[in-house]
Enzyme design. Structure first.
Site, PDB file in Angstrom:
ATOM      1  N   ASN A  10       0.878  -1.326  -0.104  1.00  0.00           N
ATOM      2  CA  ASN A  10       0.081  -0.045   0.079  1.00  0.00           C
ATOM      3  C   ASN A  10       0.848   1.324  -0.087  1.00  0.00           C
ATOM      4  OD1 ASN A  10      -1.899   2.111   0.486  1.00  0.00           O
ATOM      5  ND2 ASN A  10      -2.293   1.808   2.574  1.00  0.00           N
ATOM      6  N   TRP A  11       0.919   2.045  -1.006  1.00  0.00           N
ATOM      7  CA  TRP A  11       1.621   3.092  -1.288  1.00  0.00           C
ATOM      8  C   TRP A  11       1.339   4.314  -0.572  1.00  0.00           C
ATOM      9  CZ3 TRP A  11       5.191   3.481  -6.492  1.00  0.00           C
ATOM     10  CH2 TRP A  11       6.043   2.416  -6.416  1.00  0.00           C
ATOM     11  N   LYS A  12      -0.002   4.304  -0.218  1.00  0.00           N
ATOM     12  CA  LYS A  12      -0.731   5.509   0.303  1.00  0.00           C
ATOM     13  C   LYS A  12      -0.515   6.656  -0.684  1.00  0.00           C
ATOM     14  CE  LYS A  12       0.405   3.540   4.948  1.00  0.00           C
ATOM     15  NZ  LYS A  12       0.119   3.689   6.183  1.00  0.00           N
ATOM     16  N   HIS A  97      -9.465   1.282   5.032  1.00  0.00           N
ATOM     17  CA  HIS A  97      -8.170   1.326   5.862  1.00  0.00           C
ATOM     18  C   HIS A  97      -8.448   2.176   6.628  1.00  0.00           C
ATOM     19  CE1 HIS A  97      -4.034   2.697   6.453  1.00  0.00           C
ATOM     20  NE2 HIS A  97      -3.845   1.437   5.690  1.00  0.00           N
ATOM     21  N   GLU A  99      -6.806   4.713   7.901  1.00  0.00           N
ATOM     22  CA  GLU A  99      -6.570   6.273   7.332  1.00  0.00           C
ATOM     23  C   GLU A  99      -7.805   6.744   6.869  1.00  0.00           C
ATOM     24  OE1 GLU A  99      -2.825   5.676   5.631  1.00  0.00           O
ATOM     25  OE2 GLU A  99      -1.916   5.187   7.391  1.00  0.00           O
ATOM     26  N   GLU A 166      -5.346  -4.897  10.631  1.00  0.00           N
ATOM     27  CA  GLU A 166      -4.444  -3.879  10.796  1.00  0.00           C
ATOM     28  C   GLU A 166      -4.672  -3.050  12.247  1.00  0.00           C
ATOM     29  OE1 GLU A 166      -2.199  -2.664   6.661  1.00  0.00           O
ATOM     30  OE2 GLU A 166      -4.234  -1.438   7.001  1.00  0.00           O
ATOM     31  N   GLY A 172       2.743   1.957  10.737  1.00  0.00           N
ATOM     32  CA  GLY A 172       3.709   2.940  10.505  1.00  0.00           C
ATOM     33  C   GLY A 172       4.457   3.608  12.044  1.00  0.00           C
ATOM     34  N   SER A 212       3.423  -2.262  10.360  1.00  0.00           N
ATOM     35  CA  SER A 212       4.816  -2.322  10.474  1.00  0.00           C
ATOM     36  C   SER A 212       5.372  -3.922  10.188  1.00  0.00           C
ATOM     37  CB  SER A 212       5.210  -1.917  12.193  1.00  0.00           C
ATOM     38  OG  SER A 212       4.851  -0.721  12.501  1.00  0.00           O
ATOM     39  N   GLY A 233       2.541  -1.181   4.318  1.00  0.00           N
ATOM     40  CA  GLY A 233       2.618   0.263   4.107  1.00  0.00           C
ATOM     41  C   GLY A 233       4.114   0.715   3.724  1.00  0.00           C
ATOM     42  N   GLY A 234       4.699   1.260   4.600  1.00  0.00           N
ATOM     43  CA  GLY A 234       6.068   2.100   4.497  1.00  0.00           C
ATOM     44  C   GLY A 234       7.137   1.059   3.568  1.00  0.00           C
TER      45      GLY A 234
HETATM   46  C1  PEP Z   1      -0.799   0.087   6.310  1.00  0.00           C
HETATM   47  O1  PEP Z   1      -0.813   1.133   5.672  1.00  0.00           O
HETATM   48  O2  PEP Z   1      -1.667  -0.408   5.558  1.00  0.00           O
HETATM   49  C2  PEP Z   1       0.368  -0.325   6.709  1.00  0.00           C
HETATM   50  C3  PEP Z   1       0.276  -1.543   7.310  1.00  0.00           C
HETATM   51  O3  PEP Z   1       1.353   0.589   6.843  1.00  0.00           O
HETATM   52  P1  PEP Z   1       2.841   0.243   7.688  1.00  0.00           P
HETATM   53  O4  PEP Z   1       3.361  -1.211   6.902  1.00  0.00           O
HETATM   54  O5  PEP Z   1       3.653   1.331   7.210  1.00  0.00           O
HETATM   55  O6  PEP Z   1       2.665  -0.070   9.193  1.00  0.00           O
END
Ligand code: PEP
Length: 250
Positions: A10-12, A97, A99, A166, A172, A212, A233-234
């Site tokens: 997920n590049w957001k 999600h 966010e 999640e 993050g 994470s 994500g990241g």
């Molecule tokens: C996400 O945004 O779906 C996520 C899991 O982010 P991260 O891996 O950066 O915690």
């Protein structure tokens, strides 16, 4: 019951055309041996789906959107429909999600309508659920996730849907739940999916863990019972880290 693991990036709101080089590199590194063991997709911003489809086409790497509107088209300025994502080359879309639930006030009912729209368009929805830190500390994690599953999954959804657990406090932050907590939540989620969709389907639905996930912890997290892959994500922004996470399935 064998479920094909899915590792989804997920590049957001990150990524310009220069970032297509990372998607190209992911496609190139997604070799036959890994393809035999796991499915890989990236969800870049919508602006990059069509060019990413070209960049990724030879590697078997799939693409997804990060959100969609519930309607097929119409007067919804700035929104994007599931049909448009499909037309651009996506085969998945993330819905609900945390966010989006937090920033855009998306309720379970809205998430459910978006998941239904994805299915209508021929996309597989990745339906996100997860508790906040306060909810976990109050001992409500299972209750919150159970309610989100009940409210966010269309009752007639097919077994192809994907659910991503999640924990909001793990996204993050570098924090992750204990493996025992992940195991407990994923077993519980499967039970709640069964209550919502029925036993035959529940056994086939893939439940991803997200929050994470990094190369250093991917193997242990992916090894937990009922964890059928990761939503990343990241660490999905570079081919190096994303492919190191996917390598947990080699
Ligand atoms: C996400 O945004 O779906 C996520 C899991 O982010 P991260 O891996 O950066 O915690």
């Amino acid at each position: 019951m064998t479920r094909r693991p899915l590792v989804a990036g997920n590049w957001k709101m990150n990524g310009l055309r220069a970032s297509l080089a990372e998607i190209k590199a992911m496609g190139a590194a997604y070799d036959e041996a890994l393809r035999a063991r796991a499915e890989l997709i990236v969800c870049p911003p919508a602006t990059l789906i069509a060019p990413a489809a070209e960049a990724a086409s030879r590697g078997g790497l799939g693409l997804g959107g990060q959100n969609c509107h519930a309607a097929e088209n119409g007067a919804h300025t700035g929104d994007i429909s599931a049909e448009m994502l499909k037309d651009a080359g996506a085969s998945y879309v993330i819905v609900g999600h945390s966010e989006r639930r937090a920033d855009h006030g998306e309720t379970d009912a809205i998430v459910q309508a978006k998941a239904a729209a994805a299915l209508r368009a021929g996309l597989t929805p990745i339906i996100c659920v997860g508790e906040t830190r306060a909810e976990r500390e109050a001992g409500d994690a299972l209750g919150v996730v159970g309610e989100q599953i009940e409210g966010s999954l269309p009752a007639d959804a097919p077994e192809q849907i994907v659910v991503a657990y999640e924990p909001v406090w793990a996204i993050g932050t570098g924090l992750t739940p204990t493996l025992a907590d992940v195991a407990q939540m994923h077993a519980f989620a499967r039970e709640r999916i069964e209550a919502r969709l029925g036993r035959g389907k529940s056994a086939t639905v893939r439940i991803l863990y997200g929050g994470s996930v990094k190369p250093a912890n991917a193997r242990e997290l992916m090894g937990v019972a009922n964890v059928d892959g990761a939503l990343v994500g990241g660490a999905s922004l570079t081919a190096k880290d994303f492919m190191a996470i996917a390598a947990a399935y080699r």
